[in-house]
Design a protein around this motif. Structure first.
Motif, short mmCIF file in Angstrom:
data_model
loop_
_atom_site.label_atom_id
_atom_site.label_comp_id
_atom_site.label_asym_id
_atom_site.label_seq_id
_atom_site.Cartn_x
_atom_site.Cartn_y
_atom_site.Cartn_z
N HIS A 678 0.78 -0.99 0.25
CA HIS A 678 -0.28 0.06 -0.08
C HIS A 678 0.94 1.16 0.06
O HIS A 678 1.97 1.29 0.51
N ASN A 679 0.44 2.24 -0.62
CA ASN A 679 1.16 3.28 -0.74
C ASN A 679 0.48 4.55 -0.53
O ASN A 679 0.38 5.58 -1.54
N GLY A 680 -0.31 4.84 0.45
CA GLY A 680 -1.05 6.04 0.90
C GLY A 680 -0.42 6.90 1.71
O GLY A 680 -0.39 6.92 2.89
N ASN A 681 0.38 7.74 1.12
CA ASN A 681 1.37 8.78 1.50
C ASN A 681 0.70 9.86 2.29
O ASN A 681 1.29 10.26 3.56
N GLY A 682 -0.66 10.05 2.04
CA GLY A 682 -1.60 10.83 3.14
C GLY A 682 -1.56 10.45 4.55
O GLY A 682 -1.79 10.94 5.46
N GLN A 683 -1.44 9.08 4.64
CA GLN A 683 -1.58 8.39 5.83
C GLN A 683 -0.30 7.57 6.22
O GLN A 683 -0.14 6.79 7.28
N TRP A 684 0.81 8.31 5.80
CA TRP A 684 2.10 8.03 6.23
C TRP A 684 2.68 6.68 5.87
O TRP A 684 3.59 6.04 6.20
N ILE A 685 1.71 6.01 4.61
CA ILE A 685 2.38 4.76 4.34
C ILE A 685 3.09 4.82 3.05
O ILE A 685 2.47 5.42 2.07
N TYR A 686 4.29 4.30 3.06
CA TYR A 686 5.12 4.38 1.81
C TYR A 686 5.42 3.09 1.51
O TYR A 686 6.17 2.24 2.19
#
Ligand code: ACM
Ligand code: ZN
Length: 756
Positions: A678-686
């Motif tokens: 997962h790559n949800g940068n808005g949720q600090w996930i990279y």
């Protein structure tokens, strides 16, 4: 062959029904919340045209409620006789009652009108749901003979509603109060002021109505969706003092206390937008248009206290409740930090920093309210910097606030996010309406014990009760509020009313199923996940099988493995785990005995790749908030959701470099390894930038280019023979400047590892 089976089933069913006909005495008594004691006796009471009601002034509210419930619910008119009588019994507790139904009469005994009102709510649930909407057409109805002795476990039995983010009609607020009362809840916590809107008329401050009550636009979609988009519509409104009075009076007639919440010092941007002088900077801000925590909070200066005291004085005139909620949560201290006045005040009062300044703020408000004979409740942040002398704490960030407060001999109300936040998702079904996040299914609410284990018996007495919270960022309509509230409010009513020893989830589920008819009649839009299918791949002695289940025990699951939608009796009925010996798609649904489909179609593809069911180890535990279904979930043949990273299939790690080792058991030829992040940068996930793959005799590196996509798929194509495979996945590292959460460690979220 199938037809024979149907015929047999029909014969058997009619046999069962016939048995039930004869066995009239054991008619079920299904009441929510579960009463303390109920004894079912022989016979039944017949409610008909000769039934009468007898009561005096002591029981005016409860008796009149019952009279109009029966008369508006049916064609029956009650006589003036004592077939139903209300009897004062000072030996009972204030909210307790006895309800005795026998063939000749119904006796309601209580010390107070409120206790009798709860007897009436129990009696109501023994009448058919048609009474709820005036569609009962018969001339008489039998009510089972039963003796109920009942009283609540907790004195505070509440529901909260946020009308700041979205507001709802006066009629809906009354409907909400009606539902509370039906479930023997006695407190409505009305969250009236927010950054996004001020919702109560305060006559001395007209700009609260003109400015603070309206926002210029509203965030569309989820806060986590980037970039933020807005709808361009002005939104707002407020409840006039006349409307507030009507609601408070209505609630009183149902023994519901309305506790108003006026937030301070935080969540006050709307008020500061109306009166910028209430903030530290004096700068004009706007009523907030998106969700979150805002930095502009009240500045603790004389004119702010004068404003708040004026506001509260108008509030006190409208709300007779002993408790006034003053908020206290989520107040960033940055403005106070940079404010000359605030810093001078800290010095002058000898305070140790901004937390003690918050405590000073709250204590000053408490003193004012105490002087008017009222008590404050605040969110658990009011513990920080020292609790105001008489404050009650509402513990929401877990239960530690409650423990700390009770140990200091302060009253507490339990609303931990883990069990009480009804704005969280209640199902993992992809079709759920958008919610703030989290996961709080019915069973988890039901399992809640408001008394923290850490408290002694003496300290536990400070726990007044519990409350379900409904924050409405993502609820624009009252139908959506109902969907989030029901059925979880049913579970909460039992958490606060019923004795823990009397609680049983399967029994509760049975009563909820029965209660659906009542909710339908009341036109309440409840969620129903009782029939939803859940699936789980299990590995037993290297044999794989797939388990299906639902919450309801009364119905049938039919399934298919041919890709088609299953139909009851034409497809196999689920009896035991389905053998998985090849890649397949299992579809399933819940059906009632008449073949009516009760659930949506569950569909699960299982990809039986070479690692499925094999031994897997990870050198780090996933974060406890995102454990998925543990390491085995990465080799269970099942992909996680494309859009949500919570749930059973995704594993989340915070800041850790991870090393995953898969043991295939025997040397195996491998052509590809695939996985996804997962790559949800808005949720600090990279997604990581690099992975190292180690086989027994060689090592491969894979560079992963930066991506803006929410999902990053990776594949390594090789030709090796190996038994052991190790994936070394370095965490992305520190979140770069200018991004959400910059300076913090990034999260890694990984799904299935597919080996072919
Ligand atoms: C809260 O949820 N901010 C009390
Ligand atoms: Zn200030």
């Amino acid at each position: 062959m199938h037809y024979k089976k149907i015929l047999l089933a029909l014969v058997f069913m009619s046999f069962l029904f016939n048995c039930k006909e004869v066995d009239k005495l054991t008619k079920e008594v299904l009441i929510i919340p579960q009463p303390l004691e109920q004894t079912i006796n022989k016979g039944e009471f017949i409610l008909n045209a000769s039934t009468g009601i007898d009561y005096d002034e002591n029981f005016k509210i409860s008796a009149e409620f019952l009279k109009s419930y029966i008369e508006e619910g049916s064609k029956l008119k009650l006589q003036e006789n004592n077939t139903i009588s209300f009897i004062k019994d000072d030996g009972l507790t204030d909210e307790g009652y006895t309800l005795e139904i026998s063939p000749n009469n119904i006796k309601i005994k209580a010390k107070t009108d409120q206790g009798a009102f709860y007897a009436v709510q129990s009696l109501r649930q023994l009448l058919p749901p048609e009474f709820e909407n005036g569609t009962f057409e018969e001339n008489e109805i039998a009510i089972p003979s039963v003796t109920i002795k009942d009283k609540p476990q907790f004195s505070y039995r509440g529901m909260h509603l946020d009308v700041g983010r979205h507001m709802f009609s006066v009629d809906f607020i009354k409907k909400y109060i009606d539902a509370l009362a039906m479930l023997k809840m006695n407190t409505f916590h009305w969250h009236l002021t927010e950054d996004q809107g001020w919702r109560i008329e305060i006559k001395k401050y007209p700009k609260l109505q003109e400015v603070a009550a309206y926002r210029n636009e509203t965030l569309i979609g989820h806060y986590n969706d980037q970039p933020h988009q807005f709808d361009d519509n002005q939104y707002g409104g407020y409840y006039t003092q006349e409307e507030v009075k009507a609601i408070v009076a209505y609630a009183q007639s149902r023994f519901v206390t309305v506790i108003p919440e006026i937030e301070l010092p935080g969540h006050s941007q709307a008020a500061i937008a109306a009166y910028p002088e209430l903030g530290c900077t004096g700068v004009q801000v706007e009523v907030a248009t998106k969700w979150g925590v805002f930095e502009d909070i009240y500045c603790p200066k004389e004119e702010t206290f004068a404003f708040l005291e004026d506001v509260l004085d108008e509030v006190l005139a409208l709300f007779p409740s002993e408790y006034i909620h003053i908020g206290g949560d989520e107040a960033p201290k940055i403005r106070w930090n940079n404010c000359e006045h605030c810093q001078a005040l800290i010095k002058k009062e000898g305070l140790k920093g901004e937390h003690e300044l918050q405590s000073y703020f709250i204590s000053k408000i408490e003193k004012h309210l105490n002087s008017k004979g009222r008590q404050i409740i605040g969110w658990d942040e009011i513990l920080e910097g020292g609790l105001a002398p008489n404050a009650t704490v509402m513990s929401w960030r877990g239960i530690n606030g409650a423990i700390e407060a009770a140990k200091q001999h302060h009253n507490v109300v339990m609303t931990p996010t883990s069990h009480c936040y009804f704005d969280y998702y209640q199902s993992e079904n992809e079709n759920e309406p958008i919610a703030i996040g989290g996961f709080l299914p019915l069973e988890k609410v039901y399992s809640f014990n408001p008394i923290p284990e850490e408290l002694t018996q003496e300290e536990a007495k400070y726990v007044l009760g519990a409350q379900g919270n409904i924050w409405t960022e993502y609820m624009k309509t009252s139908e959506h509020v109902e969907y989030m509230a029901f059925p979880r409010i049913l579970a909460m009513s039992e958490v606060v009313w019923s004795k823990p020893e009397n609680k049983s989830y399967p029994d509760f589920v049975k009563r909820v199923e029965d209660f659906h008819k009542r909710l339908d009649a009341l036109n309440i839009n409840y969620a129903n996940h009782l029939y939803e299918i859940e699936g789980k791949l299990v590995s037993n002695d290297k044999r794989l099988s797939f388990e299906l289940s639902n919450t309801s025990n009364n119905n049938h699951i039919a399934y298919s493995i041919d890709g088609k939608e299953p139909v009851y009796l034409l497809y196999p009925e689920y009896e035991k785990p389905i053998t998985v010996d090849k890649s397949m798609t299992i579809k399933a649904a819940t059906f009632n005995s008449n073949g009516k489909q009760l659930s949506s179609i569950f569909s699960q593809s299982i990809n039986l790749h070479k690692a499925v069911g094999k031994t897997i180890t990870i050198n780090k535990e996933p974060h406890k908030s995102y454990p998925g279904s543990g390491a085995n979930g990465l080799v269970n043949g099942i992909l996680g959701s494309d859009s949500r990273y919570g749930g059973k299939e995704w594993l989340g790690f915070w800041g850790d470099d991870i090393e995953i080792t898969i043991d295939l058991g025997v040397e195996t030829e491998i052509n590809s390894i695939k996985t996804r992040f997962h790559n949800g940068n808005g949720q600090w996930i990279y997604a990581p930038t690099e992975i190292e793959f180690e086989f027994e005799n060689e090592t491969k590196h894979l560079k992963i280019p930066e991506s803006k996509d929410n999902l990053v798929n990776i594949a390594l194509y090789v030709k090796v023979k190996t038994r052991i495979i190790t994936l070394k996945i370095a965490n992305y590292g520190t979140i770069p400047e200018g991004k959400q959460g910059d300076g913090n460690k990034a999260w890694t979220f990984i799904d299935e590892i597919i080996i072919n």
